[in-house]
Design a protein around this motif. Structure first.
Motif, short mmCIF file in Angstrom:
data_model
loop_
_atom_site.label_atom_id
_atom_site.label_comp_id
_atom_site.label_asym_id
_atom_site.label_seq_id
_atom_site.Cartn_x
_atom_site.Cartn_y
_atom_site.Cartn_z
N CYS A 10 0.83 -1.21 0.00
CA CYS A 10 0.00 0.00 0.00
C CYS A 10 0.87 1.26 0.00
N ILE A 11 0.48 2.23 -0.84
CA ILE A 11 1.20 3.51 -0.91
C ILE A 11 0.40 4.64 -0.25
N GLY A 12 -0.75 4.32 0.32
CA GLY A 12 -1.54 5.32 1.03
C GLY A 12 -2.17 6.37 0.15
N CYS A 13 -2.57 5.99 -1.05
CA CYS A 13 -3.13 6.97 -1.98
C CYS A 13 -4.55 7.42 -1.61
N GLY A 14 -5.27 6.62 -0.82
CA GLY A 14 -6.61 6.99 -0.39
C GLY A 14 -7.73 6.64 -1.34
N LEU A 15 -7.41 5.94 -2.41
CA LEU A 15 -8.44 5.60 -3.40
C LEU A 15 -9.48 4.63 -2.84
N CYS A 16 -9.06 3.60 -2.13
CA CYS A 16 -10.02 2.59 -1.67
C CYS A 16 -11.08 3.15 -0.72
N SER A 18 -12.16 6.13 -0.68
CA SER A 18 -13.00 7.04 -1.44
C SER A 18 -14.02 6.26 -2.27
N LYS A 31 -1.54 4.39 5.82
CA LYS A 31 -1.91 3.39 4.81
C LYS A 31 -3.35 2.96 5.01
N CYS A 54 -7.00 -0.27 -7.36
CA CYS A 54 -5.81 0.00 -6.55
C CYS A 54 -4.59 0.08 -7.47
N PRO A 55 -3.88 1.20 -7.44
CA PRO A 55 -2.76 1.37 -8.40
C PRO A 55 -1.57 0.44 -8.16
#
Length: 62
Positions: A10-16, A18, A31, A54-55
């Protein structure tokens, strides 16, 4: 159905969270994490969408 987040990936992008806030949130370590033991009825599609988008492929929903 259960959801899992690989914290090492996990890179902590916040997509999931959202996409599926009833299943995922951002945790103190920056994360994503799973906030339920079982994916709630009616949330399966959004949990799968989070997995698919998830990227870094850190999410598994099965």
């Amino acid at each position: 159905m259960k959801a899992f987040v690989d914290k090492d990936t996990c890179i902590g992008c916040g997509l999931c969270p959202s996409i599926s806030p009833e299943v995922f949130d951002m945790q103190e370590d920056g994360k994503a994490g799973v906030i339920v033991d079982e994916v709630p009825a009616g949330s399966e599609d959004s949990a799968k969408e989070a997995e698919e988008n998830c990227p870094v492929n850190a999410i598994k929903v099965e």
